[in-house]
Design an enzyme around this catalytic site. Structure first.
Site, PDB file in Angstrom:
ATOM      1  CG  ASP A  56      -6.253  64.164  82.393  1.00  0.00           C
ATOM      2  OD1 ASP A  56      -5.036  64.379  82.233  1.00  0.00           O
ATOM      3  OD2 ASP A  56      -6.758  63.938  83.512  1.00  0.00           O
ATOM      4  CG  ASP A  88      -2.392  65.287  89.029  1.00  0.00           C
ATOM      5  OD1 ASP A  88      -2.282  65.899  87.947  1.00  0.00           O
ATOM      6  OD2 ASP A  88      -3.119  64.290  89.185  1.00  0.00           O
TER       7      ASP A  88
END
Ligand code: GLA
Length: 396
Positions: A162, A215
């Site tokens: 990430d 997302d």
């Protein structure tokens, strides 16, 4: 049509490039340095904890997910990786090493990997290239070599990496390259999933997959936005290196069954990773049938690995997507109606880049051959729905 010609041309260029590359390697013109190490030759399939469980993930849930994926047919349908997302680790390192949260993962990651492997599945893990993960747990900046080594020693097969809490002096590319190199140096095959919320040119060189979007949320409009964003990069994905419009929301209850079928079909025609994000221990028959539709999965996993593209767009939110499949004149086709009203959508052979004349049409959700059609196929498509087809030209 134009898109298909472009795809065929790009495929030719890739084949030429591959032949020149292997000639150059075999004749020692350049050393053999295949960056993808032959990993992820089709888009990765699996399950990830984030969409459903977020930080409430525990070792016993992961074990039950592995059991369920064996009994509910997901493993046999091709789902392979069981991926931990954020929050598996403690807040701070112990003796310089990331350590599993002892309350939620009391037996540690190696024991979990052994269990998952004993079920014929693989284990994925999560870290972050910054100083902390997005949820504030400890992550890999400055510890890339140690962490990659630990992941390999534990038997981890996949890393999602990430992009939160970054140091100011490291470029995106260098941050990801450092971990890619550390993974390669372990000699253990670990699929590398870049999660940096948008495409950048260097990603196909470094990752096996990379997020093209922010997302995903379990809402229809968001699925449509992710499709629109992801399709801009269709020419950049290829075997071993895939565009990732984010994990699936199928079965998480924010959308209708029709919408989830569309979500799954569009991911498959876009050759996206199929990473389920629901509670697969406990899902409805409808959800299971969507996730284990092997005809749709076969489209996603086609060995040529070409990403499908939009070949026709009408007013009122209607569109046709087409993916070139391995073999002569074969296409996977999605007739897409993103409007709130029923509509008729037509796939024309000329738009699919197929020759005029008879082509067989099979419905991949009804699991039914519909017969041979000349030049075009038209169908009713429900609101927010798709009809997904395999079209094979019968011309010699
Ligand atoms: C980011 C990622 C998500 C998830 C969370 C976890 O937002 O994009 O997919 O991994 O972090 O904190």
């Amino acid at each position: 049509m134009k898109n298909h010609r472009l795809h065929l041309f790009l495929r030719f260029v890739l084949l030429l490039e591959a032949s020149l590359f292997s000639f150059a390697c075999s004749s020692k013109i350049i050393p053999s340095i295949k960056p993808d190490r032959g990993l992820a030759n089709t888009p990765p399939m699996g399950w990830n904890s984030w969409n459903k469980f977020q930080c409430d993930i525990r070792e016993d849930i992961v074990r039950e997910v592995a059991d369920a994926m064996v009994t509910n047919g997901m493993r046999d349908a091709g789902y392979q990786f069981i991926c931990l997302d954020d929050c598996w680790m403690q807040n701070d390192r112990v003796d310089g090493h990331l350590k599993a949260d002892s309350k939620t993962f009391p037996n540690g990651i190696k024991a979990l990997a052994d269990y998952v492997h004993s079920k014929g599945l693989k284990l994925g893990i999560y870290s972050d290239r910054g100083r902390k993960t997005c949820q504030g747990r400890d992550s890999s900046f400055g510890y890339e070599t140690t962490d990659a080594r630990d992941f390999a020693d534990w038997g981890v097969d996949y890393l999602k990496y990430d992009d939160c809490n970054l140091p100011s002096n490291v470029s995106d590319r260098d941050g990801y390259r450092k971990m890619r190199d550390a993974l390669l140096a372990t000699g253990h095959p670990i699929v590398f999933s870049i999660c940096a919320w948008g495409f950048q040119d260097w990603m196909p060189e470094i990752g096996n997959l990379w997020r093209t979007t922010g997302d995903i949320h379990d809402q229809w409009d968001d699925v449509v936005n992710h499709v629109n964003e992801n399709e801009q990069y269709s020419s950049r994905s290829h075997v071993g290196a895939w565009n990732d419009p984010d994990m699936l929301e199928v079965g998480n209850d924010g959308m209708t069954t029709e919408e989830y079928k569309s979500h799954f079909s569009l991911w498959a025609v876009m050759t996206a990773p199929l990473i389920a994000g629901n509670d697969v221990r406990n899902m409805s028959k409808e959800t299971r049938e969507i996730l284990t539709n092997t005809e749709v999965i076969a489209v996603d996993q086609d060995p040529w690995g070409l990403q499908g593209v939009k070949v026709w767009e009408g007013g009122d939110g209607l569109a046709v997507y087409s993916k070139v499949l391995a073999g002569a004149n074969k296409r996977a086709v999605v007739l897409f109606n993103r409007s709130a009203f029923p509509a008729k959508v037509t796939a024309r052979w000329s738009d699919l880049g197929l020759p005029p004349g008879p082509a067989s049409v099979r419905d991949l959700w009804a699991h039914k051959d519909l017969g041979n059609f000349q030049e075009a196929f038209q169908s009713d498509v429900p609101p927010h729905g798709v009809v997904m087809l395999k079209v094979v030209s019968q011309e010699p």
